[in-house]
Scaffold this motif. Sequence first.
Motif, PDB file in Angstrom:
ATOM      1  N   TYR A   1      33.134  47.294  47.827  1.00  0.00           N
ATOM      2  CA  TYR A   1      34.173  46.801  46.977  1.00  0.00           C
ATOM      3  C   TYR A   1      34.512  47.533  45.649  1.00  0.00           C
ATOM      4  CZ  TYR A   1      34.167  43.089  50.313  1.00  0.00           C
ATOM      5  OH  TYR A   1      33.969  42.497  51.695  1.00  0.00           O
ATOM      6  N   LYS A   2      33.707  48.321  45.270  1.00  0.00           N
ATOM      7  CA  LYS A   2      33.678  49.054  43.859  1.00  0.00           C
ATOM      8  C   LYS A   2      35.059  49.622  43.400  1.00  0.00           C
ATOM      9  CE  LYS A   2      28.835  49.304  42.486  1.00  0.00           C
ATOM     10  NZ  LYS A   2      27.896  50.290  42.096  1.00  0.00           N
ATOM     11  N   LYS A   3      35.684  50.056  44.615  1.00  0.00           N
ATOM     12  CA  LYS A   3      36.923  50.673  44.336  1.00  0.00           C
ATOM     13  C   LYS A   3      37.808  50.213  45.322  1.00  0.00           C
ATOM     14  CE  LYS A   3      34.947  55.229  42.995  1.00  0.00           C
ATOM     15  NZ  LYS A   3      35.238  56.693  43.186  1.00  0.00           N
ATOM     16  N   GLY A   4      37.777  48.636  45.433  1.00  0.00           N
ATOM     17  CA  GLY A   4      38.680  48.171  46.393  1.00  0.00           C
ATOM     18  C   GLY A   4      39.915  47.321  45.665  1.00  0.00           C
ATOM     19  N   PHE A   5      40.293  46.435  46.089  1.00  0.00           N
ATOM     20  CA  PHE A   5      41.408  45.725  45.610  1.00  0.00           C
ATOM     21  C   PHE A   5      41.041  44.307  45.328  1.00  0.00           C
ATOM     22  CE2 PHE A   5      45.713  43.814  44.880  1.00  0.00           C
ATOM     23  CZ  PHE A   5      46.656  45.191  44.319  1.00  0.00           C
ATOM     24  N   PHE A   6      41.829  43.581  44.208  1.00  0.00           N
ATOM     25  CA  PHE A   6      41.430  42.154  44.072  1.00  0.00           C
ATOM     26  C   PHE A   6      42.461  41.556  43.697  1.00  0.00           C
ATOM     27  CE2 PHE A   6      41.785  43.711  39.784  1.00  0.00           C
ATOM     28  CZ  PHE A   6      42.363  42.621  39.251  1.00  0.00           C
ATOM     29  N   PHE A   7      42.533  40.127  44.061  1.00  0.00           N
ATOM     30  CA  PHE A   7      43.451  38.980  43.738  1.00  0.00           C
ATOM     31  C   PHE A   7      42.570  37.962  43.102  1.00  0.00           C
ATOM     32  CE2 PHE A   7      45.826  41.027  47.314  1.00  0.00           C
ATOM     33  CZ  PHE A   7      47.028  41.274  46.725  1.00  0.00           C
ATOM     34  N   VAL A   8      43.168  37.479  41.949  1.00  0.00           N
ATOM     35  CA  VAL A   8      42.645  36.082  41.533  1.00  0.00           C
ATOM     36  C   VAL A   8      43.761  34.921  41.629  1.00  0.00           C
ATOM     37  CG1 VAL A   8      41.843  34.936  39.430  1.00  0.00           C
ATOM     38  CG2 VAL A   8      41.436  37.482  39.754  1.00  0.00           C
ATOM     39  N   LEU A   9      43.461  34.079  42.332  1.00  0.00           N
ATOM     40  CA  LEU A   9      44.341  33.032  42.813  1.00  0.00           C
ATOM     41  C   LEU A   9      44.210  31.837  42.260  1.00  0.00           C
ATOM     42  CD1 LEU A   9      44.340  34.289  46.572  1.00  0.00           C
ATOM     43  CD2 LEU A   9      46.263  34.600  44.928  1.00  0.00           C
ATOM     44  N   TYR A  10      44.901  31.162  41.503  1.00  0.00           N
ATOM     45  CA  TYR A  10      44.507  29.799  40.890  1.00  0.00           C
ATOM     46  C   TYR A  10      45.395  28.838  41.606  1.00  0.00           C
ATOM     47  CZ  TYR A  10      44.967  26.142  37.368  1.00  0.00           C
ATOM     48  OH  TYR A  10      44.687  24.918  36.817  1.00  0.00           O
TER      49      TYR A  10
ATOM     50  N   ILE B   1      49.176  33.805  41.395  1.00  0.00           N
ATOM     51  CA  ILE B   1      48.238  35.072  41.296  1.00  0.00           C
ATOM     52  C   ILE B   1      48.114  35.149  39.512  1.00  0.00           C
ATOM     53  CG2 ILE B   1      48.226  37.544  41.307  1.00  0.00           C
ATOM     54  CD1 ILE B   1      50.013  37.346  43.771  1.00  0.00           C
ATOM     55  N   THR B   2      46.822  35.011  39.060  1.00  0.00           N
ATOM     56  CA  THR B   2      46.359  35.172  37.857  1.00  0.00           C
ATOM     57  C   THR B   2      46.384  36.734  37.380  1.00  0.00           C
ATOM     58  OG1 THR B   2      45.314  33.122  37.844  1.00  0.00           O
ATOM     59  CG2 THR B   2      44.790  34.596  35.976  1.00  0.00           C
ATOM     60  N   ALA B   3      45.795  37.484  38.333  1.00  0.00           N
ATOM     61  CA  ALA B   3      45.420  38.829  38.152  1.00  0.00           C
ATOM     62  C   ALA B   3      45.489  39.605  39.312  1.00  0.00           C
ATOM     63  CB  ALA B   3      44.487  39.037  37.285  1.00  0.00           C
ATOM     64  N   MET B   4      45.738  40.792  39.655  1.00  0.00           N
ATOM     65  CA  MET B   4      45.584  41.689  40.853  1.00  0.00           C
ATOM     66  C   MET B   4      45.582  43.254  40.464  1.00  0.00           C
ATOM     67  SD  MET B   4      49.509  41.497  42.396  1.00  0.00           S
ATOM     68  CE  MET B   4      49.607  42.963  43.404  1.00  0.00           C
ATOM     69  N   GLY B   5      45.061  43.905  41.331  1.00  0.00           N
ATOM     70  CA  GLY B   5      45.128  45.328  41.078  1.00  0.00           C
ATOM     71  C   GLY B   5      43.752  45.863  41.701  1.00  0.00           C
ATOM     72  N   GLU B   6      43.742  47.240  41.552  1.00  0.00           N
ATOM     73  CA  GLU B   6      42.433  47.898  41.877  1.00  0.00           C
ATOM     74  C   GLU B   6      41.349  47.925  41.117  1.00  0.00           C
ATOM     75  OE1 GLU B   6      43.632  52.136  42.428  1.00  0.00           O
ATOM     76  OE2 GLU B   6      44.968  51.726  43.989  1.00  0.00           O
ATOM     77  N   LEU B   7      40.056  47.472  41.702  1.00  0.00           N
ATOM     78  CA  LEU B   7      39.076  47.557  40.795  1.00  0.00           C
ATOM     79  C   LEU B   7      38.624  48.937  40.394  1.00  0.00           C
ATOM     80  CD1 LEU B   7      38.388  45.380  43.449  1.00  0.00           C
ATOM     81  CD2 LEU B   7      36.257  45.251  41.738  1.00  0.00           C
ATOM     82  N   ASP B   8      38.107  48.977  39.045  1.00  0.00           N
ATOM     83  CA  ASP B   8      37.885  50.212  38.343  1.00  0.00           C
ATOM     84  C   ASP B   8      36.329  50.360  38.205  1.00  0.00           C
ATOM     85  OD1 ASP B   8      37.571  52.174  36.568  1.00  0.00           O
ATOM     86  OD2 ASP B   8      38.877  51.575  35.074  1.00  0.00           O
TER      87      ASP B   8
ATOM     88  N   VAL C   1      40.247  31.042  43.984  1.00  0.00           N
ATOM     89  CA  VAL C   1      39.781  31.958  44.681  1.00  0.00           C
ATOM     90  C   VAL C   1      39.902  33.345  44.168  1.00  0.00           C
ATOM     91  CG1 VAL C   1      40.193  32.832  46.938  1.00  0.00           C
ATOM     92  CG2 VAL C   1      40.217  30.441  46.858  1.00  0.00           C
ATOM     93  N   VAL C   2      38.999  34.294  44.464  1.00  0.00           N
ATOM     94  CA  VAL C   2      38.855  35.731  44.146  1.00  0.00           C
ATOM     95  C   VAL C   2      38.802  36.315  45.631  1.00  0.00           C
ATOM     96  CG1 VAL C   2      37.915  37.675  43.045  1.00  0.00           C
ATOM     97  CG2 VAL C   2      37.818  35.481  42.118  1.00  0.00           C
ATOM     98  N   LEU C   3      39.848  36.996  45.817  1.00  0.00           N
ATOM     99  CA  LEU C   3      39.912  37.838  47.091  1.00  0.00           C
ATOM    100  C   LEU C   3      39.709  39.298  46.976  1.00  0.00           C
ATOM    101  CD1 LEU C   3      40.504  37.848  50.029  1.00  0.00           C
ATOM    102  CD2 LEU C   3      42.831  37.860  49.873  1.00  0.00           C
ATOM    103  N   LEU C   4      38.822  39.591  47.500  1.00  0.00           N
ATOM    104  CA  LEU C   4      38.377  41.104  47.429  1.00  0.00           C
ATOM    105  C   LEU C   4      38.588  41.915  48.868  1.00  0.00           C
ATOM    106  CD1 LEU C   4      35.045  40.683  45.692  1.00  0.00           C
ATOM    107  CD2 LEU C   4      37.022  41.358  44.615  1.00  0.00           C
ATOM    108  N   LEU C   5      39.375  43.041  48.867  1.00  0.00           N
ATOM    109  CA  LEU C   5      39.317  43.603  49.908  1.00  0.00           C
ATOM    110  C   LEU C   5      38.644  45.223  49.781  1.00  0.00           C
ATOM    111  CD1 LEU C   5      41.049  42.273  51.640  1.00  0.00           C
ATOM    112  CD2 LEU C   5      42.231  42.016  49.184  1.00  0.00           C
ATOM    113  N   GLU C   6      38.069  45.361  51.028  1.00  0.00           N
ATOM    114  CA  GLU C   6      37.204  46.697  50.902  1.00  0.00           C
ATOM    115  C   GLU C   6      37.706  47.967  50.359  1.00  0.00           C
ATOM    116  OE1 GLU C   6      34.062  49.022  53.968  1.00  0.00           O
ATOM    117  OE2 GLU C   6      35.442  47.379  54.418  1.00  0.00           O
ATOM    118  N   SER C   7      36.997  49.144  49.534  1.00  0.00           N
ATOM    119  CA  SER C   7      37.595  49.914  49.201  1.00  0.00           C
ATOM    120  C   SER C   7      38.060  50.853  50.026  1.00  0.00           C
ATOM    121  CB  SER C   7      36.269  50.912  48.505  1.00  0.00           C
ATOM    122  OG  SER C   7      35.506  49.948  47.598  1.00  0.00           O
ATOM    123  N   GLY C   8      39.437  51.675  49.548  1.00  0.00           N
ATOM    124  CA  GLY C   8      40.111  52.258  50.621  1.00  0.00           C
ATOM    125  C   GLY C   8      40.739  51.968  51.753  1.00  0.00           C
ATOM    126  N   THR C   9      40.880  50.441  51.765  1.00  0.00           N
ATOM    127  CA  THR C   9      41.398  50.029  52.836  1.00  0.00           C
ATOM    128  C   THR C   9      42.789  49.161  52.868  1.00  0.00           C
ATOM    129  OG1 THR C   9      40.518  47.613  52.664  1.00  0.00           O
ATOM    130  CG2 THR C   9      39.303  49.363  53.880  1.00  0.00           C
TER     131      THR C   9
END
Length: 263
Positions: free
Chosen positions: A123-132, A89-96, A229-237
């Motif tokens: 996805y504007k207020k969703g969650f992300f993972f950057v996976l290297y 996991i290179t980075a992870m967190g909520e999208l701002d 891989v950048v994994l995005l999860l829908e806002s509020g889920t």
Amino acid sequence: MVKHLLRLMTELSSYRWLSRLMGAFSHSRLSRKLIPTFIRMYQIPAGEAEKDPGQYHSLNEFFSRRLKPGMRPVAGGDGLVASPVDARITAMGELDSGTIMNVKGQDYRLEELLNHSPHLESYKKGFFFVLYLSPTDYHRIHAPISGRKVESDYIRGRAYPVNEFGMTHMKNVLSRNERLITYIAGADGEAAVVKVGAMNVSSIRYSDEQAESWNIGDDLAYFEFGSTVVLLLESGTFTPRPDLTSDTKVRMGELLGTMKRLD
């Protein structure tokens, strides 16, 4: 001075014709002679592969290998999200407000990463993972949730490296490289699997071009050589697993968190 030289060399080597040339060699039977060296150099656990190394006809075929059954147990249950890849996991967190913050010191705008797709609103207020994925890792990509394909989007781009140097010193690599994006709608929300090509990657391919739905952990796609891989999860889920942090190593099928049904 050295940094500027390396950056220039990277810029010059990022063109698709060079990636195609490297790809052609990796697909050739001649390249199979490099498989034992490749295994030793990157300490690849070749025993996990579904075939003996000597049975692969090219370096690319070995690199995009499948694993023996049972090598990657997949998190099972309603509303679960599993890692789509073996990766760090290179980075992870909520999208701002549609921004992926502080990936190796850089911020990424969602509209650039998703090529101004209308899906970005989800996805504007969703969650992300950057996976290297390093060269050592298993390089097939699996479905992070169970669901149906909403859309597939291919974006032509460059082939900058996504390693430490590329991500730190090249500008907005994830948004400039070749990308294949799969939008998957599950019972509890939507996920976007953004597969980002890298230097010397000749292509990103679906395992089954005709597939319209997947169960969590199903074979989705694969890289031809290392990438992200950048994994995005829908806002509020999405609620992440509490012990996960940047720099955590995860394996395909490992639990990343849970999704809750939208109201």
